[in-house]
Scaffold this active site. Structure first.
Site, PDB file in Angstrom:
ATOM      1  N   GLY A 209       0.764  -1.278  -0.082  1.00  0.00           N
ATOM      2  CA  GLY A 209      -0.214   0.064  -0.033  1.00  0.00           C
ATOM      3  C   GLY A 209       0.828   1.349   0.175  1.00  0.00           C
ATOM      4  O   GLY A 209       0.399   2.131  -0.061  1.00  0.00           O
ATOM      5  N   HIS A 268       7.556  -8.184   3.102  1.00  0.00           N
ATOM      6  CA  HIS A 268       7.513  -6.879   2.502  1.00  0.00           C
ATOM      7  C   HIS A 268       8.500  -6.874   1.246  1.00  0.00           C
ATOM      8  O   HIS A 268       8.221  -6.437   0.020  1.00  0.00           O
ATOM      9  CB  HIS A 268       7.995  -5.921   3.689  1.00  0.00           C
ATOM     10  CG  HIS A 268       7.005  -5.747   4.910  1.00  0.00           C
ATOM     11  ND1 HIS A 268       5.820  -6.037   4.658  1.00  0.00           N
ATOM     12  CD2 HIS A 268       7.310  -5.358   6.033  1.00  0.00           C
ATOM     13  CE1 HIS A 268       5.001  -6.244   5.763  1.00  0.00           C
ATOM     14  NE2 HIS A 268       6.096  -5.548   6.685  1.00  0.00           N
ATOM     15  N   LEU A 412      17.584   8.861 -10.837  1.00  0.00           N
ATOM     16  CA  LEU A 412      18.799   8.118 -11.659  1.00  0.00           C
ATOM     17  C   LEU A 412      20.036   8.675 -11.541  1.00  0.00           C
ATOM     18  O   LEU A 412      20.244  10.081 -11.797  1.00  0.00           O
ATOM     19  CB  LEU A 412      17.916   8.145 -12.900  1.00  0.00           C
ATOM     20  CG  LEU A 412      18.872   7.335 -14.192  1.00  0.00           C
ATOM     21  CD1 LEU A 412      18.773   5.834 -13.696  1.00  0.00           C
ATOM     22  CD2 LEU A 412      18.055   7.662 -15.500  1.00  0.00           C
TER      23      LEU A 412
HETATM   24  C1  BG6 Z   1       5.876  -4.541  10.347  1.00  0.00           C
HETATM   25  C2  BG6 Z   1       7.147  -5.226  10.860  1.00  0.00           C
HETATM   26  O1  BG6 Z   1       5.157  -5.183   9.206  1.00  0.00           O
HETATM   27  O2  BG6 Z   1       6.591  -3.336   9.458  1.00  0.00           O
HETATM   28  C3  BG6 Z   1       7.704  -4.310  11.923  1.00  0.00           C
HETATM   29  O3  BG6 Z   1       6.367  -6.403  11.618  1.00  0.00           O
HETATM   30  C4  BG6 Z   1       8.307  -3.218  10.990  1.00  0.00           C
HETATM   31  O4  BG6 Z   1       8.670  -5.137  12.507  1.00  0.00           O
HETATM   32  C5  BG6 Z   1       7.027  -2.537  10.316  1.00  0.00           C
HETATM   33  O5  BG6 Z   1       8.673  -1.941  11.972  1.00  0.00           O
HETATM   34  C6  BG6 Z   1       7.769  -1.200   9.376  1.00  0.00           C
HETATM   35  O6  BG6 Z   1       6.846  -0.714   8.804  1.00  0.00           O
HETATM   36  P1  BG6 Z   1       6.830   0.733   8.186  1.00  0.00           P
HETATM   37  O7  BG6 Z   1       5.660   1.059   7.395  1.00  0.00           O
HETATM   38  O8  BG6 Z   1       7.015   1.564   9.328  1.00  0.00           O
HETATM   39  O9  BG6 Z   1       8.088   0.817   7.316  1.00  0.00           O
END
Ligand code: BG6
Ligand code: NDP
Length: 513
Positions: A209, A268, A412
């Site tokens: 997202g 992620h 870039l």
């Molecule tokens: C979460 C993890 O999914 O993402 C966390 O469980 C992490 O450990 C977090 O801190 C990071 O999310 P963002 O959006 O703050 O980068």
């Protein structure tokens, strides 16, 4: 002629479309959306979910008739929930505007029901309250499971038996972690599917997202200059970097059971990789995009221990301040081997990416907070200007950086003549800096994802086969690390991480960006 805009393309609306749209808007007028945040007393609900719902309300993105219920075991009145929630709402959309009136309106639509997670009776009480608010309209219901995963199935069972919609849709947003390995993830999916069909399950990976992650496909597929270069022919390596400048503060209990590989890499970073590397989807339809992502994941080799480095942060004193070690966290066992840092080299065995290392690096308590995709291009063959770079030819290669956060940017790195009479070159950036180019604040990832779930848009949610493929890549490695009790390399809190990560990168001729 009426125009409709679909995926950014305007086209004429036929009479038939017009009738459909009229019917849709009537049905929208007569329908309600009830959003139940299960685990409303928790951290994520307060920190992310309620603020995102408020932002959507503020932007008039929520349907006319909606109600929000918090559900958890803690005893709380509606007023207490509103009071707690109000502390985390911000007028972030327009800081000059006083949005307190909007906040009051929003909070008046928030309610609370206390209940057990495994009690059909308590969910039936919730159902009764939801019905009162739905006032006989077509009811659509969204349940957000903001709770620990061991109670997902209890909740889904009770909600589907006692509180699902009788005449509209029922959807469930599930937060990660989706299991700890292939087996537990498959068991979770089987458990969910006893009560829900796949289309009702919205597995969130909030990185999908994020604005710049969503923009990846736009960058690739709507700019002629990038797509032709997007392959082993021109790209030398791709780096996916996640770093946080704080430790597990307060979440050590959860974290120790998972570690950085499950917490960040398997979801992620791997999701970003799949979007980055996929072939052009047939359309922007959710299934077409997810089909292409699955193909990438299935073309990858499971991770090998020799291509992975793990680390754990240790205490560090700087300027008189003592930064704690991971093991100083009271909720973490003193002999924990859980990695708070990992670097890995991954490979996609298909025609486009054969031999190109995709290097991932994720860590907590490092020197900086950032999430980036860095694409290093090959050398210019027979470069006329190679002398200007001395022996360090790597400095002369182009690099595309997509900075997901903070301070979003796409730039870039190019070689450029330093103005003047001589012929000296330097590296400059063609820079798209979001704060300078776009005045509107970027929505939080949770806003986009909640809105998509309400609208039934599944593009940014993880399908079960994607999840299976993702776990298949990481499970053998995770098992080996745990069975062999491999000790992580210690690195000081606030440093760049273990040196092993640099050796790993140099094995593939890569220098971390
Ligand atoms: C979460 C993890 O999914 O993402 C966390 O469980 C992490 O450990 C977090 O801190 C990071 O999310 P963002 O959006 O703050 O980068
Ligand atoms: P919490 O640990 O704060 O739990 C949420 C609520 O669940 C608690 O307020 C508690 O409510 C109930 N709960 C907690 N532990 C148990 C238990 N053992 N048995 C039954 N109920 C329990 O979690 P978060 O709010 O931090 O996170 C929610 C979910 O989102 C988790 O799956 C987490 O992994 C995931 N997540 C969290 C992120 C974050 O930044 N916090 C980021 C990404 C994902 P009560 O006691 O009132 O019933």
């Amino acid at each position: 002629i009426d125009l409709k805009v679909e995926n950014g393309v305007a086209s004429a609306i036929s009479a038939e479309d017009n009738r459909d749209l009229a019917a849709l808007s009537t049905s929208k007028k007569d329908s309600t959306v009830s959003i139940t945040v299960v685990g409303a007393s928790g951290d994520l609900a307060k920190k992310k979910i309620f603020p995102a719902l408020f932002a959507l309300y503020y932007e008039d993105c929520l349907p006319e008739h909606f109600t929000i219920f918090g559900y958890a075991r803690s005893k709380m009145t509606d007023a207490e929930l509103r009071n707690t929630v109000s502390r985390t709402l911000t007028c972030r959309i327009d800081k000059r505007e006083n949005c307190s009136e909007k906040m009051d309106q929003f909070l008046r639509r928030c309610f609370y029901h206390s209940g057990q997670y495994d009690s059909e009776e308590n969910f039936a009480e919730l159902d009764k309250k939801l019905k009162e608010h739905e006032a006989g309209r077509l009811s659509n219901r969204l349940f957000y499971l903001s709770i620990p995963p061991n109670i997902f199935i209890d909740v889904v069972k009770c909600a589907s038996k006692s509180a699902s919609s009788a005449n509209g849709w029922t959807r469930v947003i599930v937060e990660k972690p989706f299991g700890r390995d292939s087996e537990s993830s498959a068991a979770l999916t089987r458990g969910l599917k006893e009560y829900l069909v796949e289309d009702q399950i919205f597995r969130i990976d909030h990185y999908l997202g994020k604005e710049l992650v969503e923009n990846l496909s736009v960058l690739r597929f709507s700019n002629l200059v990038f797509e032709p270069l997007w392959s082993r022919q021109y790209i030398r390596n791709v780096q996916l970097i996640f770093s946080e400048d704080f430790g597990t503060e307060g979440r050590g209990g959860y974290f120790d059971n998972y570690g950085i590989i499950r917490d960040i890499m398997q979801n992620h970073l791997l999701q970003i990789l799949a979007l980055f590397a996929m072939e052009t989807p047939v359309s922007l339809d959710a299934e077409d995009i997810r089909n292409e992502k699955v193909k990438v994941l299935r073309s990858m080799r499971p991770l090998q221990l020799e291509n992975v480095v793990i680390g754990q942060y240790k205490s560090h004193t700087k300027g008189g301040t003592i930064y704690p070690a991971y093991l100083d966290d009271k909720t973490v066992p003193k002999d924990s081997l859980t990695p708070t840092f990992a670097a890995a080299a991954l490979f996609i065995d298909n025609a486009r990416w054969d031999g190109v290392p995709f290097l991932m690096k994720a860590g907590k308590a490092l020197h900086t907070r950032r999430a980036e995709i860095r694409v290093q291009f090959r050398h210019v063959p027979g470069n006329l200007y190679k002398r200007s770079f001395g022996t360090d030819l790597d400095r002369a290669t182009n690099e595309l950086v997509i900075r997901v956060q903070p301070d979003e940017a796409i730039y870039l790195k190019i070689n450029n003549k330093i103005p003047g009479l001589g012929m000296r070159l330097d590296r400059s950036n063609l820079n798209l800096h979001y704060a300078a180019r776009y005045s509107k604040e970027i929505p939080d990832a949770y806003e986009r994802l909640l809105l998509d779930a309400i609208e039934g848009e599944r593009r940014l949610f993880i399908r079960s086969d994607e999840l299976d493929a993702a776990w298949a890549l990481f499970t053998p490695l995770l098992k080996e690390l745990e069975e062999k009790k491999i000790a992580p390399e210690l690195y000081p809190y606030g440093s760049r991480g273990p040196v092993g990560a640099h050796y790993l990168a140099s094995k593939y001729g890569v220098r971390w960006g």
